[in-house]
Design an enzyme around this catalytic site. Sequence first.
Site, PDB file in Angstrom:
ATOM      1  N   TYR A  28       0.834  -1.199   0.000  1.00  0.00           N
ATOM      2  CA  TYR A  28       0.000   0.000   0.000  1.00  0.00           C
ATOM      3  C   TYR A  28       0.875   1.259   0.000  1.00  0.00           C
ATOM      4  CZ  TYR A  28      -3.737  -3.208   1.171  1.00  0.00           C
ATOM      5  OH  TYR A  28      -4.640  -4.234   1.148  1.00  0.00           O
TER       6      TYR A  28
ATOM      7  N   PRO B 128       1.421   3.764  -2.203  1.00  0.00           N
ATOM      8  CA  PRO B 128       0.777   5.054  -2.495  1.00  0.00           C
ATOM      9  C   PRO B 128      -0.085   5.552  -1.326  1.00  0.00           C
ATOM     10  CG  PRO B 128       0.592   3.616  -4.385  1.00  0.00           C
ATOM     11  CD  PRO B 128       1.120   2.772  -3.240  1.00  0.00           C
ATOM     12  N   TYR B 129      -0.780   4.642  -0.658  1.00  0.00           N
ATOM     13  CA  TYR B 129      -1.589   5.005   0.498  1.00  0.00           C
ATOM     14  C   TYR B 129      -0.699   5.573   1.614  1.00  0.00           C
ATOM     15  CZ  TYR B 129      -4.458   4.361   4.687  1.00  0.00           C
ATOM     16  OH  TYR B 129      -5.119   4.553   5.865  1.00  0.00           O
ATOM     17  N   SER B 130       0.411   4.902   1.872  1.00  0.00           N
ATOM     18  CA  SER B 130       1.322   5.346   2.928  1.00  0.00           C
ATOM     19  C   SER B 130       1.917   6.713   2.613  1.00  0.00           C
ATOM     20  CB  SER B 130       2.441   4.320   3.124  1.00  0.00           C
ATOM     21  OG  SER B 130       1.913   3.089   3.550  1.00  0.00           O
TER      22      SER B 130
ATOM     23  N   LYS C 274      -0.740   9.303   3.251  1.00  0.00           N
ATOM     24  CA  LYS C 274      -0.908   9.577   4.682  1.00  0.00           C
ATOM     25  C   LYS C 274       0.201  10.491   5.197  1.00  0.00           C
ATOM     26  CE  LYS C 274      -3.244   7.144   7.414  1.00  0.00           C
ATOM     27  NZ  LYS C 274      -4.459   7.329   8.188  1.00  0.00           N
TER      28      LYS C 274
END
Length: 96
Positions: A5, A7-9, A12
């Site tokens: 993940y 891109p998610y990290s 964030k």
Amino acid sequence: PWIDYLPYSVGKAGVLALTKGLAKELAPEVRVNAILPGPMMFPPDYDAERREREIRRTLLKRAGTAEHIAEATLFLRQRDYITGALLAVDGGRSLA
């Protein structure tokens, strides 16, 4: 960061930096805070076992709800001396 993940990290991390930067830039006229939710709405590909594993990683051993986020939002809205805050609403997961 979770490699699956990434891109998610990265997103964030960007939210954290953006919150602090905007709080500095927009004060004193505007307050900027971030609410950091924990496990509560799982992706559709999470099976029951994976959901339970994520919940067990919280200190409170339960998933959060939309109401928890609403309460945090109201808390921050009602306190006019808080800006640049990163409020974890994650059942203690960030401490585990």
